[in-house]
Structures are given as C-alpha cells and as structure tokens.
Design a protein around this motif. Structure first.
Motif, PDB file in Angstrom:
ATOM      1  N   ARG A   1       0.759  -1.348   0.155  1.00 42.45           N
ATOM      2  CA  ARG A   1      -0.100  -0.070  -0.040  1.00 42.45           C
ATOM      3  C   ARG A   1       0.787   1.298  -0.121  1.00 42.45           C
ATOM      4  O   ARG A   1       0.345   2.192  -0.492  1.00 42.45           O
ATOM      5  CB  ARG A   1      -0.710  -0.117   1.324  1.00 42.45           C
ATOM      6  CG  ARG A   1      -0.266   0.218   2.546  1.00 42.45           C
ATOM      7  CD  ARG A   1      -1.207   0.031   3.702  1.00 42.45           C
ATOM      8  NE  ARG A   1      -2.396   0.947   3.733  1.00 42.45           N
ATOM      9  CZ  ARG A   1      -3.096   0.753   4.642  1.00 42.45           C
ATOM     10  NH1 ARG A   1      -3.440  -0.398   5.475  1.00 42.45           N
ATOM     11  NH2 ARG A   1      -4.222   1.664   4.784  1.00 42.45           N
ATOM     12  N   GLY A   2       2.078   1.192   0.500  1.00 39.54           N
ATOM     13  CA  GLY A   2       2.884   2.248   0.640  1.00 39.54           C
ATOM     14  C   GLY A   2       3.870   2.674  -0.303  1.00 39.54           C
ATOM     15  O   GLY A   2       3.451   1.910  -1.645  1.00 39.54           O
ATOM     16  N   GLU A   3       4.933   3.184  -0.276  1.00 40.01           N
ATOM     17  CA  GLU A   3       5.860   3.565  -1.348  1.00 40.01           C
ATOM     18  C   GLU A   3       7.032   2.481  -1.156  1.00 40.01           C
ATOM     19  O   GLU A   3       7.390   1.977  -0.168  1.00 40.01           O
ATOM     20  CB  GLU A   3       6.292   4.815  -1.137  1.00 40.01           C
ATOM     21  CG  GLU A   3       5.198   5.722  -1.375  1.00 40.01           C
ATOM     22  CD  GLU A   3       4.643   5.844  -2.947  1.00 40.01           C
ATOM     23  OE1 GLU A   3       5.315   5.497  -3.716  1.00 40.01           O
ATOM     24  OE2 GLU A   3       3.697   6.338  -3.214  1.00 40.01           O
ATOM     25  N   LYS A   4       7.869   2.706  -2.126  1.00 38.67           N
ATOM     26  CA  LYS A   4       9.152   1.868  -2.113  1.00 38.67           C
ATOM     27  C   LYS A   4      10.139   2.473  -1.027  1.00 38.67           C
ATOM     28  O   LYS A   4       9.934   3.648  -0.726  1.00 38.67           O
ATOM     29  CB  LYS A   4      10.083   1.767  -3.470  1.00 38.67           C
ATOM     30  CG  LYS A   4      10.387   3.095  -4.233  1.00 38.67           C
ATOM     31  CD  LYS A   4      11.204   2.631  -5.509  1.00 38.67           C
ATOM     32  CE  LYS A   4      10.342   1.802  -6.442  1.00 38.67           C
ATOM     33  NZ  LYS A   4      11.101   1.618  -7.695  1.00 38.67           N
ATOM     34  N   VAL A   5      11.120   1.947  -0.571  1.00 41.45           N
ATOM     35  CA  VAL A   5      11.832   2.707   0.624  1.00 41.45           C
ATOM     36  C   VAL A   5      12.544   3.869   0.255  1.00 41.45           C
ATOM     37  O   VAL A   5      12.585   4.790   1.257  1.00 41.45           O
ATOM     38  CB  VAL A   5      12.924   1.514   1.053  1.00 41.45           C
ATOM     39  CG1 VAL A   5      14.058   1.440   0.015  1.00 41.45           C
ATOM     40  CG2 VAL A   5      13.300   1.837   2.281  1.00 41.45           C
ATOM     41  N   GLU A   6      13.000   3.913  -1.043  1.00 41.71           N
ATOM     42  CA  GLU A   6      13.609   5.566  -1.148  1.00 41.71           C
ATOM     43  C   GLU A   6      12.436   6.457  -1.082  1.00 41.71           C
ATOM     44  O   GLU A   6      12.935   7.426  -0.501  1.00 41.71           O
ATOM     45  CB  GLU A   6      14.109   5.151  -2.714  1.00 41.71           C
ATOM     46  CG  GLU A   6      15.352   4.301  -2.941  1.00 41.71           C
ATOM     47  CD  GLU A   6      14.683   2.863  -3.277  1.00 41.71           C
ATOM     48  OE1 GLU A   6      15.710   2.198  -4.145  1.00 41.71           O
ATOM     49  OE2 GLU A   6      13.550   2.725  -3.357  1.00 41.71           O
ATOM     50  N   GLN A   7      11.376   6.458  -1.653  1.00 45.61           N
ATOM     51  CA  GLN A   7      10.428   7.526  -1.210  1.00 45.61           C
ATOM     52  C   GLN A   7       9.668   7.475  -0.072  1.00 45.61           C
ATOM     53  O   GLN A   7       9.647   8.513   0.481  1.00 45.61           O
ATOM     54  CB  GLN A   7       9.362   7.241  -2.570  1.00 45.61           C
ATOM     55  CG  GLN A   7       8.054   8.332  -2.367  1.00 45.61           C
ATOM     56  CD  GLN A   7       8.711   9.631  -2.533  1.00 45.61           C
ATOM     57  OE1 GLN A   7       9.313  10.032  -3.571  1.00 45.61           O
ATOM     58  NE2 GLN A   7       8.103  10.539  -1.717  1.00 45.61           N
ATOM     59  N   ARG A   8       9.767   6.468   0.627  1.00 47.26           N
ATOM     60  CA  ARG A   8       9.312   6.185   1.842  1.00 47.26           C
ATOM     61  C   ARG A   8      10.021   7.043   2.843  1.00 47.26           C
ATOM     62  O   ARG A   8       9.607   7.613   3.807  1.00 47.26           O
ATOM     63  CB  ARG A   8       9.109   4.910   2.201  1.00 47.26           C
ATOM     64  CG  ARG A   8       8.529   4.437   3.587  1.00 47.26           C
ATOM     65  CD  ARG A   8       8.644   3.058   4.003  1.00 47.26           C
ATOM     66  NE  ARG A   8       8.046   2.743   5.318  1.00 47.26           N
ATOM     67  CZ  ARG A   8       8.257   1.677   6.228  1.00 47.26           C
ATOM     68  NH1 ARG A   8       9.145   0.885   5.637  1.00 47.26           N
ATOM     69  NH2 ARG A   8       7.760   1.489   7.278  1.00 47.26           N
TER      70      ARG A   8
ATOM     71  N   PRO B   1      -0.743   9.121   5.334  1.00 48.46           N
ATOM     72  CA  PRO B   1      -1.320   7.931   5.733  1.00 48.46           C
ATOM     73  C   PRO B   1      -0.914   6.553   4.939  1.00 48.46           C
ATOM     74  O   PRO B   1      -1.266   5.490   5.511  1.00 48.46           O
ATOM     75  CB  PRO B   1      -2.737   8.183   5.926  1.00 48.46           C
ATOM     76  CG  PRO B   1      -3.102   9.407   4.789  1.00 48.46           C
ATOM     77  CD  PRO B   1      -1.925  10.231   4.931  1.00 48.46           C
ATOM     78  N   GLU B   2      -0.460   6.420   3.941  1.00 47.04           N
ATOM     79  CA  GLU B   2      -0.113   5.559   3.250  1.00 47.04           C
ATOM     80  C   GLU B   2       1.594   5.287   3.101  1.00 47.04           C
ATOM     81  O   GLU B   2       2.031   4.275   2.491  1.00 47.04           O
ATOM     82  CB  GLU B   2      -0.711   5.407   1.817  1.00 47.04           C
ATOM     83  CG  GLU B   2      -2.164   5.553   1.781  1.00 47.04           C
ATOM     84  CD  GLU B   2      -2.832   4.421   2.660  1.00 47.04           C
ATOM     85  OE1 GLU B   2      -2.426   3.245   2.595  1.00 47.04           O
ATOM     86  OE2 GLU B   2      -4.153   4.664   2.948  1.00 47.04           O
ATOM     87  N   SER B   3       2.207   6.333   3.634  1.00 44.41           N
ATOM     88  CA  SER B   3       3.863   6.044   3.512  1.00 44.41           C
ATOM     89  C   SER B   3       4.334   6.650   4.700  1.00 44.41           C
ATOM     90  O   SER B   3       4.630   8.034   4.922  1.00 44.41           O
ATOM     91  CB  SER B   3       4.195   6.848   2.117  1.00 44.41           C
ATOM     92  OG  SER B   3       5.548   6.485   2.038  1.00 44.41           O
ATOM     93  N   ASN B   4       4.653   5.829   5.626  1.00 45.33           N
ATOM     94  CA  ASN B   4       4.876   6.317   7.021  1.00 45.33           C
ATOM     95  C   ASN B   4       5.872   5.398   7.644  1.00 45.33           C
ATOM     96  O   ASN B   4       6.343   4.244   7.042  1.00 45.33           O
ATOM     97  CB  ASN B   4       3.630   6.828   7.896  1.00 45.33           C
ATOM     98  CG  ASN B   4       2.557   5.731   8.030  1.00 45.33           C
ATOM     99  OD1 ASN B   4       2.998   4.691   8.338  1.00 45.33           O
ATOM    100  ND2 ASN B   4       1.659   6.057   7.269  1.00 45.33           N
ATOM    101  N   VAL B   5       6.095   5.338   8.940  1.00 45.79           N
ATOM    102  CA  VAL B   5       6.882   4.319   9.756  1.00 45.79           C
ATOM    103  C   VAL B   5       6.060   3.056   9.685  1.00 45.79           C
ATOM    104  O   VAL B   5       7.040   1.921   9.633  1.00 45.79           O
ATOM    105  CB  VAL B   5       7.254   4.981  10.985  1.00 45.79           C
ATOM    106  CG1 VAL B   5       7.733   3.695  12.100  1.00 45.79           C
ATOM    107  CG2 VAL B   5       8.254   6.078  11.042  1.00 45.79           C
TER     108      VAL B   5
END
Length: 534
Positions: free
Chosen positions: A128-135, A150-154
C-alpha cells in the motif's frame, strides 16, 4: 572442522584472537588453515575485566590427531553438523493457475516473496505504501514538518515498521530458518557480524539498502513488487479465495493470498472481519518510551564509559512481574538512537525507537511496556484491542497539542505524580515536537501504576535507571498485533487459500520471527501447489 567453545578474550585484547586459538589448540600458525567465528557474546559481569566469549570453528592440519590429543578438554570437539539452512520442500501436486499474491512487504512478506520467487512461483507482492527510497522522504517530511502521509510512513511502505528501527535480529525462537534469514540478509548487504553476534543488528541506515536489494532479487527471479497497491477486500466465494480488490485499481485474480500486512493495517483487519475471516483478540502491551544519556547506560552496564568504543553502545533488557498479575518489561531497546513519530492514522501519536548501525546518538531509548489482555478492552469482538490502541493514541495526540507533538514527562515528576513543566538534562530526540505534561491522561491507570513500581524495581537492579531527568514519551502501542487471524497446522485460514503470516496476523514478534513465519507460509504453499507455466 574443530569447534572451540567458551574461548574468552579480554575486550581490550580482541585483536589477539588468533593467538588465543593457537594456545587453546596448542598449535603453531602454520598448522591452522583458517577459522571462522560462529558466535560472539559479551560477559560484562566483572566490570573491571569485560570479556568477549567466542565459539570458533577452526580448520586445522591433522584434525584427528589434534582432537585425540585434546580429548579431555570439554570445550574442544568436532564441529557438529548444522541443520540445513533451507528446508527440503517438494512442490505439491495441485496446480496454481495464477501466481500467489502477498499482501505487504515487511519481513514476512519480503522473505515469503523471496523464497517463492527463488522456487519459480513468480509471486506478486502488493504494498500500500511506497518503495523504500520514496518512503524515507515521506517519513522525514513528517518528522520535520508534521505532515503525515497515511499510506507512506513508519508503519506502511517497503520493509515494514522494522525499516525504521534498530534492525534487531535477536529472537527467542529456535528454528533453522533463522540461519537462512541471516545469510540472505548478509547476501543483500547486511554486515557480516550478524552471522555470529549474539545480539545482531543492522541499523535503520543499512537496513533500508538491504530491503531494496531483496526487492531487486525478487524481481530478478520473476516476481513483481507493486507499490501504491492498497488491498481493500478479499474476494471469497464458497469459502475459497478468488482474488483481491485493490483501491482504484480493480480486481486481481488469484487462489492464494499470503496476508503479511503488518500490525497496523487496521482497515484491512476490519475488511477481513466483515468478510468472515476467523480471528480473535489477543493480549499485547502498551506504555511509553524512556530516554537516558547513552553515557549513563554505558556507565551502569560497563562500569565506565571508556569501553563503549570497544564494545559498542551498551544495551539492557529488564522485566518485572507486578504482584497483581501484570508483567512489565523493556522492549526494542535502541542504544545511541532516537524516539521516532510512528503514527499511521491522522489524529494520533505513536512512538517507536530507531538506531543507525553505528549507534552513535547521545541518547539511549527503550519501550517500557505493560501487558494488557482482552479483558481490558471495551468490547469482546476481535477488533476490540485495535480500538483500545486507537483510543490511547488519540489521547496522546490531544495531550501533545494536536500537532503530532508527543506528551513527555521527566521520570522524577512521573514518580511523584506531578506534571512536567520543562525538561532537565535529557533532551528529547522525538520530532516534530514535544509537550511537557503528565502522562496519566494517555495511559490506563493500571499501566501507570505498574510502570511506577517497575521503574523503582529496575533502579535497584540498574542503579541510576530511574534518573530524575530521564524522559518518558507517550505512547507506545504497536509492540505487537492486537489480534490473531486464525490458521491451522498447514498455515492456512478456514478460508481456503488464505495464509495469515507474520507479526500483523499475530504469529511473530520481530524482524527475525516474522521473516521465518513468512518462509513457513511459502513452504506451505510449495508443499501443496505447483505453478502452471501458462
């Protein structure tokens, strides 16, 4: 090879390891072909003479002769045969028309995906979130500016919550798959010492790169890793998986879903519950983070701060059982680290701990947690614990000033039941900000009571632990999942084709155990199915 156990060397003389091996085996340099460190731990019981304790495997000339000569030494013997790193699993006899789908790319999802990809199953990982570089960019924007994605966080994004942690690989499970996990992590860029340190860690900085490399391996082996693919619903017909619904992207057909979505996927838990997936509430823990100067912890554990450059930043693990029945314990201790904002929902404050590989930060931090059970929750349905978590996270948000600032309190004030007005010598590492206050408003009363007693007990064991200026930050609620999605001995739900896996589904408690559970889920699929080549 010959195995030497209990080989002790002063921490100040570690460079003399080869000399110690020679002395133990009574050999000269030319008689030793090579050696490897199998395990290394620290014995700090005598502060004036801290020791490294090794298990060493040595390849020597004339092995039989050496063993016969030293047969009375109980710490020297032939190296035992190790269990296989990888299970011998044959492919099943049921045909899969579509590749298996894995929900989530935390440790369980990544290792399940890697294992299946290496066996030719071409898994599809949905994140649901982003790849680690963008995250990483999204998380640091939240910490700096208080802008929560809310979709890309810890909690959400490639690598799971562990990506923003200390990257600890310690585990209480005894499973040969642990060795497989360690070797794969090392192959993908983790430090070599994780293979032998008794308390291995990778650090958030190195773990991010490792996660990206595992993704590349999955893709290279024929798998897919798709980001921004939020699963909203399982497609179930007559008790069997037929596919998944993905927000704004439609339907994906499959008959196998490995649910490895992590402990914070509350909307998906709700969807599973509404779909009739069997689950139950379970016990977990909540509490606060505590920060000390790292020098203070070094002094307590080593007797001096001077050994830290040799031994690394000191850590600790504490527990205590309250007479009324609740357990208190430290969790996810991060030497030289920072307390991090870990919310995944608007209007909530959640804390966690994080350290880089070098553990060079000024502060040490750890969770101080108290066990809670379904009897404490409001309601008796499987989602009651999830709502219980949310309640205290929202209270912490209000108490902190509703800007994702965390409420904090000095230990001296906490023990005296008075609000903190300002900080002392220990400065907070939490961002985007803090609010000195009294933490009783964002914790259940029984948790506050147990923590006060536990701090006093731990200060007797580690003199100086209840340092007056040590800082408590609220709240920590995501130590483990508040529910368990039921499965049978074949790792499968009563819904055919659904394989609940990892920490989020209630079957693990950290990076290692989650990764192992993901592998076990992959093995369960292999044992029953082969993938059609069409």
């Amino acid at each position: 090879m010959i195995r030497i156990r209990e080989l002790k060397i002063s921490a100040k003389q570690e460079q003399n390891l080869m000399k110690a091996i020679m002395e133990q085996l009574k050999l000269e340099t030319e008689e030793i072909i090579d050696y490897r460190v199998y395990k290394r731990s620290v014995d700090a019981r005598r502060k004036e003479n801290i020791m490294f304790v090794y298990i060493i495997d040595v390849h020597v000339k004339n092995e039989k002769s050496v063993l016969n000569r030293l047969k009375r030494n109980k710490n020297i013997a032939l190296m035992p045969e190790e269990p296989p790193v990888e299970a011998n699993v044959n492919k099943g006899n049921l045909k899969l028309e579509k590749p298996p789908v894995i929900i989530g790319t935390g440790p369980a999802g990544l290792f399940c995906g890697l294992y299946l990809a290496e066996k030719g199953y071409r898994p599809i990982l949905l994140e649901r979130g982003e790849k680690v570089e963008q995250r990483v960019k999204d998380v640091y924007d939240f910490w700096k500016n208080g802008k929560l994605n809310p979709e890309s966080n810890v909690q959400f994004g490639e690598g799971g919550a562990g990506t923003f942690s200390d990257g600890k690989l310690t585990t209480r499970i005894k499973d040969p798959r642990c060795r497989y996990v360690l070797k794969k992590l090392k192959e993908h860029g983790a430090p070599e010492e994780i293979l032998y340190d008794s308390k291995p860690h990778i650090g958030t900085d190195k773990l991010r790169n490792v996660v990206a490399e595992i993704r590349k391996s999955i893709i290279r082996e024929g798998g897919q890793v798709l980001y921004g693919h939020k699963v909203t619903e399982l497609q179930i017909e007559k008790g069997e998986i037929k596919g998944v619904e993905i927000e704004n992207k439609g339907h994906l057909e499959t008959s196998i879903v490995i649910a490895a979505m992590g402990h914070s996927a509350r909307d998906l838990f709700e969807s599973f519950y509404q779909s009739g997936v069997p689950m139950e509430a379970k016990a977990f823990s909540l509490g606060v983070r505590i920060e000390h100067p790292q020098k203070q912890i070094n002094l307590i554990q080593y007797g001096t701060d001077k050994n830290a450059h040799i031994l690394g930043a000191a850590d600790y693990r504490l527990s205590w059982h309250h007479p009324m029945g609740r357990g208190a314990y430290t969790f996810c201790m991060c030497p030289g680290g920072m307390v991090v904002a870990s919310a995944s929902e608007a209007g909530s404050v959640v804390t966690n701990g994080m350290s880089a590989y070098g553990r060079k930060g000024k502060n040490a931090n750890s969770a101080l947690l108290v066990s809670v059970t379904p009897k404490d929750f409001e309601g008796d349905d499987p989602l009651a614990g999830m709502r219980f978590q949310r309640k205290w996270e929202q209270e912490a948000f209000k108490l902190g000033g509703e800007k994702y600032h965390a409420p904090v309190q000095r230990v001296e004030d906490f023990l005296a039941s008075r609000p903190s007005r300002e900080l002392g010598s220990v400065l907070s590492t939490y961002r985007p900000g803090i609010t000195p206050t009294e933490l009783t408003s964002c914790l259940p009363p029984y948790v506050t009571e147990v923590l006060r007693e536990a701090l006093k007990k731990w200060d007797q064991k580690m003199k100086g632990f209840a340092l007056k200026d040590a800082l408590l930050t609220g709240v920590e609620t995501r130590s483990s999942s508040p529910l368990r999605i039921k499965r049978n001995e074949r790792m499968e739900s009563d819904v055919k084709g659904l394989y609940p896996s990892g920490e989020g589904c209630g079957f693990a408690g950290g990076i290692m155990s989650a990764a192992v559970d993901g592998i076990r889920s992959a093995e369960a699929v292999l044992e029953r199915y082969y993938l059609s080549e069409n």
